[in-house]
Structures are given as structure tokens and as C-alpha cells.
Design a protein around this motif. Structure first.
Motif, mmCIF file in Angstrom:
data_model
loop_
_atom_site.group_PDB
_atom_site.id
_atom_site.type_symbol
_atom_site.label_atom_id
_atom_site.label_comp_id
_atom_site.label_asym_id
_atom_site.label_seq_id
_atom_site.Cartn_x
_atom_site.Cartn_y
_atom_site.Cartn_z
ATOM 1 N N GLN A 1 1.671 -2.800 -19.137
ATOM 2 C CA GLN A 1 2.602 -3.503 -20.013
ATOM 3 C C GLN A 1 3.454 -4.477 -19.200
ATOM 4 O O GLN A 1 3.670 -5.623 -19.628
ATOM 5 C CB GLN A 1 3.485 -2.488 -20.724
ATOM 6 N N GLU A 2 3.909 -4.050 -18.020
ATOM 7 C CA GLU A 2 4.731 -4.911 -17.159
ATOM 8 C C GLU A 2 4.020 -6.205 -16.793
ATOM 9 O O GLU A 2 4.641 -7.261 -16.732
ATOM 10 C CB GLU A 2 5.081 -4.179 -15.856
ATOM 11 N N ILE A 3 2.717 -6.108 -16.528
ATOM 12 C CA ILE A 3 2.002 -7.306 -16.086
ATOM 13 C C ILE A 3 1.246 -8.001 -17.220
ATOM 14 O O ILE A 3 0.604 -9.006 -16.987
ATOM 15 C CB ILE A 3 1.075 -7.020 -14.885
ATOM 16 N N GLY A 4 1.352 -7.468 -18.433
ATOM 17 C CA GLY A 4 0.834 -8.164 -19.605
ATOM 18 C C GLY A 4 -0.659 -8.055 -19.839
ATOM 19 O O GLY A 4 -1.290 -9.023 -20.261
ATOM 20 N N LYS B 1 -1.519 8.678 -17.369
ATOM 21 C CA LYS B 1 -1.922 7.604 -18.272
ATOM 22 C C LYS B 1 -0.693 6.812 -18.729
ATOM 23 O O LYS B 1 -0.739 5.583 -18.827
ATOM 24 C CB LYS B 1 -2.673 8.151 -19.489
ATOM 25 N N ASP B 2 0.421 7.505 -18.966
ATOM 26 C CA ASP B 2 1.649 6.818 -19.381
ATOM 27 C C ASP B 2 2.156 5.863 -18.296
ATOM 28 O O ASP B 2 2.605 4.759 -18.592
ATOM 29 C CB ASP B 2 2.738 7.827 -19.739
ATOM 30 N N GLU B 3 2.076 6.272 -17.037
ATOM 31 C CA GLU B 3 2.495 5.405 -15.935
ATOM 32 C C GLU B 3 1.595 4.177 -15.836
ATOM 33 O O GLU B 3 2.069 3.062 -15.621
ATOM 34 C CB GLU B 3 2.472 6.174 -14.611
ATOM 35 N N LEU B 4 0.294 4.394 -16.004
ATOM 36 C CA LEU B 4 -0.658 3.280 -15.973
ATOM 37 C C LEU B 4 -0.386 2.320 -17.123
ATOM 38 O O LEU B 4 -0.401 1.101 -16.946
ATOM 39 C CB LEU B 4 -2.097 3.799 -16.047
ATOM 40 N N GLY C 1 0.780 -1.228 0.000
ATOM 41 C CA GLY C 1 0.000 0.000 0.000
ATOM 42 C C GLY C 1 0.809 1.274 0.000
ATOM 43 O O GLY C 1 0.277 2.340 0.260
ATOM 44 N N ALA C 2 2.106 1.201 -0.301
ATOM 45 C CA ALA C 2 2.930 2.400 -0.279
ATOM 46 C C ALA C 2 2.746 3.259 -1.532
ATOM 47 O O ALA C 2 3.042 4.441 -1.522
ATOM 48 C CB ALA C 2 4.397 2.030 -0.125
ATOM 49 N N ALA C 3 2.270 2.662 -2.606
ATOM 50 C CA ALA C 3 2.095 3.400 -3.856
ATOM 51 C C ALA C 3 0.861 4.295 -3.775
ATOM 52 O O ALA C 3 -0.099 4.010 -3.062
ATOM 53 C CB ALA C 3 1.942 2.421 -5.017
ATOM 54 N N SER C 4 0.914 5.383 -4.515
ATOM 55 C CA SER C 4 -0.237 6.281 -4.554
ATOM 56 C C SER C 4 -1.375 5.630 -5.338
ATOM 57 O O SER C 4 -1.143 4.736 -6.154
ATOM 58 C CB SER C 4 0.164 7.605 -5.208
ATOM 59 N N PRO C 5 -2.619 6.067 -5.119
ATOM 60 C CA PRO C 5 -3.756 5.489 -5.846
ATOM 61 C C PRO C 5 -3.594 5.682 -7.359
ATOM 62 O O PRO C 5 -3.004 6.672 -7.808
ATOM 63 C CB PRO C 5 -4.960 6.284 -5.335
ATOM 64 N N TYR C 6 -4.118 4.736 -8.111
ATOM 65 C CA TYR C 6 -3.994 4.797 -9.572
ATOM 66 C C TYR C 6 -4.542 6.109 -10.144
ATOM 67 O O TYR C 6 -4.059 6.585 -11.158
ATOM 68 C CB TYR C 6 -4.725 3.618 -10.231
ATOM 69 N N GLU C 7 -5.537 6.684 -9.497
ATOM 70 C CA GLU C 7 -6.113 7.931 -10.005
ATOM 71 C C GLU C 7 -5.078 9.061 -10.044
ATOM 72 O O GLU C 7 -5.228 10.009 -10.814
ATOM 73 C CB GLU C 7 -7.318 8.359 -9.152
ATOM 74 N N GLU C 8 -4.043 8.950 -9.241
ATOM 75 C CA GLU C 8 -2.997 9.981 -9.211
ATOM 76 C C GLU C 8 -1.883 9.703 -10.217
ATOM 77 O O GLU C 8 -1.009 10.536 -10.415
ATOM 78 C CB GLU C 8 -2.408 10.095 -7.801
ATOM 79 N N LYS D 1 -5.440 0.523 -26.502
ATOM 80 C CA LYS D 1 -6.706 1.139 -26.898
ATOM 81 C C LYS D 1 -7.502 1.646 -25.699
ATOM 82 O O LYS D 1 -8.610 2.166 -25.854
ATOM 83 C CB LYS D 1 -7.549 0.135 -27.675
ATOM 84 N N MET D 2 -6.942 1.504 -24.482
ATOM 85 C CA MET D 2 -7.674 1.887 -23.265
ATOM 86 C C MET D 2 -7.416 3.341 -22.897
ATOM 87 O O MET D 2 -6.309 3.848 -23.075
ATOM 88 C CB MET D 2 -7.247 1.004 -22.093
ATOM 89 N N ASP D 3 -8.462 3.977 -22.365
ATOM 90 C CA ASP D 3 -8.260 5.300 -21.778
ATOM 91 C C ASP D 3 -7.838 5.117 -20.322
ATOM 92 O O ASP D 3 -7.710 3.998 -19.829
ATOM 93 C CB ASP D 3 -9.510 6.178 -21.910
ATOM 94 N N LYS D 4 -7.613 6.220 -19.628
ATOM 95 C CA LYS D 4 -7.086 6.153 -18.266
ATOM 96 C C LYS D 4 -7.994 5.341 -17.337
ATOM 97 O O LYS D 4 -7.526 4.474 -16.596
ATOM 98 C CB LYS D 4 -6.887 7.565 -17.709
ATOM 99 N N SER D 5 -9.295 5.577 -17.383
ATOM 100 C CA SER D 5 -10.201 4.860 -16.483
ATOM 101 C C SER D 5 -10.247 3.363 -16.799
ATOM 102 O O SER D 5 -10.350 2.531 -15.900
ATOM 103 C CB SER D 5 -11.606 5.458 -16.523
ATOM 104 N N GLU D 6 -10.140 3.012 -18.066
ATOM 105 C CA GLU D 6 -10.119 1.596 -18.444
ATOM 106 C C GLU D 6 -8.828 0.919 -17.983
ATOM 107 O O GLU D 6 -8.844 -0.237 -17.557
ATOM 108 C CB GLU D 6 -10.289 1.447 -19.958
ATOM 109 N N LEU D 7 -7.709 1.646 -18.062
ATOM 110 C CA LEU D 7 -6.446 1.101 -17.568
ATOM 111 C C LEU D 7 -6.514 0.850 -16.069
ATOM 112 O O LEU D 7 -6.082 -0.190 -15.589
ATOM 113 C CB LEU D 7 -5.286 2.054 -17.887
ATOM 114 N N ILE D 8 -7.087 1.790 -15.330
ATOM 115 C CA ILE D 8 -7.237 1.631 -13.888
ATOM 116 C C ILE D 8 -8.074 0.392 -13.575
ATOM 117 O O ILE D 8 -7.708 -0.432 -12.740
ATOM 118 C CB ILE D 8 -7.845 2.902 -13.249
ATOM 119 N N GLU D 9 -9.187 0.249 -14.254
ATOM 120 C CA GLU D 9 -10.068 -0.901 -14.034
ATOM 121 C C GLU D 9 -9.353 -2.211 -14.351
ATOM 122 O O GLU D 9 -9.450 -3.181 -13.594
ATOM 123 C CB GLU D 9 -11.328 -0.763 -14.883
#
Length: 86
Positions: A64-67, A56-59, A46-53, A73-81
Motif C-alpha cells: 500500500q505504501e508503494i502503491g 501478510k498484513d505487513e506485506l 538489507g537490514a530488513a528481514s526477508p519478506y517470507e518472514e 486480491k493477492m495472497d502472501k506469495s503474490e504480495l512478495i512477488e
């Protein structure tokens, strides 16, 4: 009776309970193994900041790291989900 999940799962009972609660195999294994070592996963993580922060490039990089398929083709909210449901 608890099934033996092999040497990679250190606490078979907890692993099965977590899977029954709907956790992914990966997450259930991480938690079960951490608890078997005596760690407290909810305190060590839980040390990482919430995905909302995140940007889009970080998300995208994390997806990509986890495949995660279809990430380009995803927007920011789709990447978070997708990251949360992985």
C-alpha cells in the motif's frame, strides 16, 4: 555517449548501466545516486528481514505504501512477488 537524465540522477552512466541490467528506474536512481555520494548501497541496505518472514498484513501495508495495484486480491506469495518486482 551517456544521456543526461537531469539533476535528479547524479551518475548518468551508472544509471543507464543498471537500467540495461533490468532494474526499475526507481532502484537504478537510488543506487546511482548513493554511489555518487560515496555510499555503498549493498552495505547500507538489507537490514530488513526477508519478506517470507513478514506477515501478510505487513506485506499488504508495504504494498500500500508503494502503491501496488491489485494488492487486496493477492495472497502472501503474490504480495512478495509484487514487492520484489516493483
Amino acid at each position: 555517449m551517456t544521456k543526461d537524465h537531469g539533476p535528479s540522477i547524479k551518475d548518468d552512466k551508472l544509471y543507464e548501466d543498471l537500467r540495461d541490467q533490468g532494474m526499475s528506474k526507481e532502484k537504478a536512481a537510488r543506487i546511482a545516486n548513493a554511489k555518487a555520494r560515496g555510499d555503498e548501497p549493498s552495505k547500507t541496505g538489507g537490514a530488513a528481514s526477508p519478506y517470507e518472514e513478514w506477515t501478510k498484513d505487513e506485506l499488504y501495508e508495504r504494498a500500500q505504501e508503494i502503491g501496488i495495484d491489485g494488492r487486496s486480491k493477492m495472497d502472501k506469495s503474490e504480495l512478495i512477488e509484487a514487492l520484489r518486482s516493483h
